[in-house]
Write an enzyme that holds these catalytic residues in place. Structure first.
Site, mmCIF file in Angstrom:
data_model
loop_
_atom_site.group_PDB
_atom_site.id
_atom_site.type_symbol
_atom_site.label_atom_id
_atom_site.label_comp_id
_atom_site.label_asym_id
_atom_site.label_seq_id
_atom_site.Cartn_x
_atom_site.Cartn_y
_atom_site.Cartn_z
ATOM 1 N N HIS A 1 -23.267 -11.523 12.100
ATOM 2 C CA HIS A 1 -22.961 -11.899 10.712
ATOM 3 C C HIS A 1 -22.677 -10.718 9.790
ATOM 4 O O HIS A 1 -22.192 -10.905 8.688
ATOM 5 C CB HIS A 1 -24.113 -12.721 10.112
ATOM 6 C CG HIS A 1 -25.288 -11.875 9.734
ATOM 7 N ND1 HIS A 1 -26.219 -11.480 10.637
ATOM 8 C CD2 HIS A 1 -25.650 -11.323 8.551
ATOM 9 C CE1 HIS A 1 -27.123 -10.726 10.041
ATOM 10 N NE2 HIS A 1 -26.808 -10.605 8.778
HETATM 11 C C1 UD1 Z 1 -26.977 -11.680 3.607
HETATM 12 C C2 UD1 Z 1 -27.516 -10.259 3.453
HETATM 13 C C3 UD1 Z 1 -27.813 -9.671 4.808
HETATM 14 C C4 UD1 Z 1 -28.724 -10.584 5.609
HETATM 15 C C5 UD1 Z 1 -28.089 -11.964 5.692
HETATM 16 C C6 UD1 Z 1 -28.900 -12.956 6.463
HETATM 17 C C7 UD1 Z 1 -26.550 -9.134 1.487
HETATM 18 C C8 UD1 Z 1 -25.635 -8.059 1.041
HETATM 19 N N1 UD1 Z 1 -26.535 -9.384 2.813
HETATM 20 O O1 UD1 Z 1 -25.726 -11.576 4.299
HETATM 21 O O2 UD1 Z 1 -28.437 -8.419 4.652
HETATM 22 O O3 UD1 Z 1 -28.896 -10.054 6.896
HETATM 23 O O4 UD1 Z 1 -27.903 -12.447 4.355
HETATM 24 O O5 UD1 Z 1 -28.115 -14.084 6.761
HETATM 25 O O6 UD1 Z 1 -27.258 -9.688 0.698
HETATM 26 N N2 UD1 Z 1 -22.206 -18.607 3.233
HETATM 27 C C9 UD1 Z 1 -22.167 -19.964 3.334
HETATM 28 N N3 UD1 Z 1 -23.338 -20.673 3.126
HETATM 29 C C10 UD1 Z 1 -24.507 -20.060 2.835
HETATM 30 C C11 UD1 Z 1 -24.528 -18.657 2.730
HETATM 31 C C12 UD1 Z 1 -23.368 -17.940 2.947
HETATM 32 O O7 UD1 Z 1 -21.147 -20.568 3.598
HETATM 33 O O8 UD1 Z 1 -25.519 -20.765 2.669
HETATM 34 C C13 UD1 Z 1 -20.955 -17.835 3.478
HETATM 35 C C14 UD1 Z 1 -20.135 -17.634 2.250
HETATM 36 O O9 UD1 Z 1 -18.806 -17.685 2.596
HETATM 37 C C15 UD1 Z 1 -20.485 -16.223 1.829
HETATM 38 C C16 UD1 Z 1 -20.711 -15.542 3.164
HETATM 39 O O10 UD1 Z 1 -21.283 -16.559 3.995
HETATM 40 O O11 UD1 Z 1 -19.492 -15.630 1.061
HETATM 41 C C17 UD1 Z 1 -21.638 -14.382 3.133
HETATM 42 O O12 UD1 Z 1 -22.879 -14.776 2.559
HETATM 43 P P1 UD1 Z 1 -23.772 -13.739 1.731
HETATM 44 O O13 UD1 Z 1 -25.010 -14.347 1.264
HETATM 45 O O14 UD1 Z 1 -22.944 -13.035 0.734
HETATM 46 O O15 UD1 Z 1 -24.156 -12.636 2.782
HETATM 47 P P2 UD1 Z 1 -24.676 -12.767 4.277
HETATM 48 O O16 UD1 Z 1 -23.575 -12.331 5.171
HETATM 49 O O17 UD1 Z 1 -25.352 -14.045 4.587
#
Ligand code: UD1
Length: 369
Positions: free
Chosen positions: A209
């Protein structure tokens, strides 16, 4: 005494659950000061199986505040959190704000509190990858530098902080995730193995991820690496983060037939999947440690790690995203050459959460400040 706990992303739910349980035990024992914990959920993770399911199965107290921030570019997401968390802190006037790990929710909580002169307690302080291109590295460096209490999981973390001139308020308490594993392991939900037709040792469990790994080029390499793993182990099970799923689809990256993509997995099922895997392949920080706790070999899909102890004892190998390194690692596993000494106890004795609660109680009891 009042603590405001800020969480937002999946790994933080697991860590916060452990501390909430220690707070409940502290209060039940009649220890002083009694601690009131108010939980703020930023809403960084919002899909039900990335968030709600964890609150249910880990028995985390319901958040008092749900900020509903959702996804977005780093600046916008963090900025919205800052504004919303500031309002909560002003309304609640906690004695301290507790933040976990290295996500944007951690950064926002730490900054908002520090600016309002509310002490920040950072759990999992002092971790460093020394790779500033990672958003998590920026988050943890900033959070550590504005924190009043820094709870380090390892001696390495304490040393990292010392090198940055941070020595006040630093305590090595062990890893709250180890406490969590000792608690949840007995509750692991093994029905998922049968449901997926898996036999113990007959598959590799993989997750991907990280921002740097979900660009099209590295993700293509990882897909090839997973195919290598599946060829050796028989199958790869891949619980997919929504972002990874989206890039696989938009880039038309096809997974090998023996690589089975499934939905993000609830924690108790994930423990069962991890415990029975032949090996774990991951770019997650938490899973590198969980593999170590469960004594399952880990191949990390990154060039560096914060959890250097797992590599030093032979339990974890940094393979990057190169399919050839993955193949070589599996040859070593098959030949018994990936030998690990799991007897070292770098992550404490399973009492990190109690030690943190007692330390917070001593630090922020009335008159102690
Ligand atoms: C975040 C943390 C990372 C952690 C991870 C655990 C930051 C910078 N990164 O990364 O350190 O290891 O969480 O999972 O804070 N999305 C969904 N549904 C959700 C959540 C996310 O669809 O419930 C998608 C969205 O398109 C979003 C992307 O995933 O833009 C990334 O999500 P985000 O929370 O920004 O960061 P993670 O990659 O999950």
């Amino acid at each position: 005494m009042k603590l405001l706990t800020v969480v937002g992303a999946r790994p933080q739910f697991v860590k916060a659950a452990t501390l909430s349980r220690a707070i409940a035990r502290h209060n039940a024992a009649g220890a002083r000061p009694a601690i009131e914990e108010r939980i703020v959920h930023t809403g960084q993770h919002y899909d039900p199986n990335m968030s709600e399911v964890f609150f249910d199965e880990l028995e985390i107290p319901r958040p008092a505040f749900h900020l509903g921030i959702g996804s977005g570019p780093h600046g916008a997401q963090t900025g919205r959190m800052l504004e919303a968390i500031e309002k909560v802190i002003l309304a609640e006037r906690p004695d301290a704000v507790v933040a976990y790990g290295d996500t944007n929710s951690t950064l926002a909580a730490a900054l908002a509190a520090a600016k309002l002169h509310v002490p920040v307690a950072h759990v999992e302080a002092g971790l460093r990858s020394f790779n500033r291109a990672m958003p998590e590295e920026v988050n943890r460096v900033v959070a550590d530098h504005v924190s009043a209490r820094l709870y380090c999981p390892t001696a390495t973390a304490v040393e990292n902080l010392r090198r940055e001139g941070i020595v006040e308020g630093v305590e090595q308490v062990g890893d709250v995730m180890y406490d969590g594993m000792l608690h949840y392991r007995a509750k692991a939900s093994r029905t998922i193995l049968g449901a997926l037709g898996l036999v113990p040792g007959g598959y590799v469990l993989a997750t991907v991820h990280r921002a740097e790994n979900t660009e099209p080029r590295p993700l293509r390499a990882i897909a090839a690496a997973l195919a290598e793993a599946a060829a050796v182990a028989g199958a790869v099970v891949l619980p997919l983060h929504p972002r990874t799923r989206a890039i696989l689809e938009s880039e038309s990256i096809v997974l090998a037939p023996a690589v089975r993509a499934i939905e993000p997995t609830p924690y108790l099922e994930m423990i069962a999947l991890m415990a029975s895997a032949r090996a774990i392949m991951t770019d997650s920080g938490g899973m590198q440690k969980e593999a170590f706790f469960l004594e399952v070999p880990c191949l990390t899909l990154r060039g560096e790690t914060e959890w250097v102890e797992t590599v030093a004892c032979g339990a974890n190998r940094l393979v990057g995203t190169d399919p050839a390194s993955v193949r070589a690692a599996f040859e070593d596993i098959a030949a018994g050459r990936l030998r690990a000494d799991f007897s070292s106890r770098p992550y404490g004795s399973g009492h990190a959460s109690e030690d943190i609660v007692e330390s917070l109680a001593a630090a922020f009891a009335e008159g102690a400040r």
